[in-house]
Design a protein around this motif. Structure first.
Motif, mmCIF file in Angstrom:
data_model
loop_
_atom_site.group_PDB
_atom_site.id
_atom_site.type_symbol
_atom_site.label_atom_id
_atom_site.label_comp_id
_atom_site.label_asym_id
_atom_site.label_seq_id
_atom_site.Cartn_x
_atom_site.Cartn_y
_atom_site.Cartn_z
ATOM 1 N N PRO A 4 0.814 -1.220 0.000
ATOM 2 C CA PRO A 4 0.000 0.000 0.000
ATOM 3 C C PRO A 4 0.849 1.273 0.000
ATOM 4 C CG PRO A 4 -0.903 -1.579 1.553
ATOM 5 C CD PRO A 4 0.402 -2.141 1.062
ATOM 6 N N GLY A 5 1.977 1.255 0.680
ATOM 7 C CA GLY A 5 2.859 2.418 0.715
ATOM 8 C C GLY A 5 3.437 2.748 -0.649
ATOM 9 N N GLU A 6 3.777 1.715 -1.428
ATOM 10 C CA GLU A 6 4.323 1.917 -2.764
ATOM 11 C C GLU A 6 3.275 2.525 -3.693
ATOM 12 O OE1 GLU A 6 5.762 -1.868 -3.994
ATOM 13 O OE2 GLU A 6 7.635 -1.682 -2.881
ATOM 14 N N SER A 12 1.522 9.757 -5.577
ATOM 15 C CA SER A 12 2.063 11.058 -5.200
ATOM 16 C C SER A 12 3.057 11.547 -6.247
ATOM 17 C CB SER A 12 2.728 10.973 -3.827
ATOM 18 O OG SER A 12 3.325 12.196 -3.488
ATOM 19 N N LEU A 13 3.925 10.665 -6.700
ATOM 20 C CA LEU A 13 4.907 11.012 -7.724
ATOM 21 C C LEU A 13 4.206 11.420 -9.011
ATOM 22 C CD1 LEU A 13 7.831 11.223 -8.588
ATOM 23 C CD2 LEU A 13 7.776 8.786 -9.159
ATOM 24 N N ARG A 14 3.174 10.698 -9.389
ATOM 25 C CA ARG A 14 2.410 11.014 -10.595
ATOM 26 C C ARG A 14 1.777 12.405 -10.467
ATOM 27 N NH1 ARG A 14 -0.938 6.489 -10.967
ATOM 28 N NH2 ARG A 14 0.865 5.281 -11.586
ATOM 29 N N GLY A 15 1.252 12.725 -9.280
ATOM 30 C CA GLY A 15 0.650 14.037 -9.046
ATOM 31 C C GLY A 15 1.665 15.148 -9.154
ATOM 32 N N HIS A 16 2.860 14.924 -8.601
ATOM 33 C CA HIS A 16 3.925 15.934 -8.689
ATOM 34 C C HIS A 16 4.376 16.138 -10.130
ATOM 35 C CE1 HIS A 16 4.381 16.732 -4.457
ATOM 36 N NE2 HIS A 16 4.495 15.436 -4.189
#
Length: 105
Positions: A4-6, A12-16
């Motif tokens: 779940p953390g990955e 989050s990376l995709r959003g950034h």
């Protein structure tokens, strides 16, 4: 298998990355936007304010609502400048009337 953390890190990376792309798109047109605002408003500070407000609107818009970034940004900026000019005209009329029509007792 992902934990779940990955999955959260990936999202989050995709959003950034999306934010970076949108910022780059805005920066591509920043010079154009400033030149339009300056020509419409006549002062650097007002032009910078309108470009900043345009950025805020761009940042909060949904990506799927923007088919053409250049057209969207120029339209938003132009409307903000027109509203600014109309408000300035109203203020000038109000203050002009007050200055000439005020009776001091």
């Amino acid at each position: 298998m992902r934990t779940p953390g990955e999955a959260e890190k990936t999202a989050s990376l995709r959003g950034h990355m999306q934010e970076s792309i949108r910022l780059a798109e805005f920066d591509e047109y920043r010079g154009l936007l400033f030149s339009i605002a300056y020509r419409m408003l006549g002062t650097v500070s007002d032009a910078e304010d309108m470009v900043q407000e345009t950025f805020l609107r761009w940042h909060t818009s949904k990506e799927e609502d923007v088919a053409n970034p250049r057209s969207y940004l120029v339209t938003i900026l132009s409307r903000l400048c027109i509203n600014h000019l109309q408000l300035a005209r109203v203020h000038a009329k109000i203050h002009g009337r007050l200055a000439t029509g005020t009776i001091v007792l």
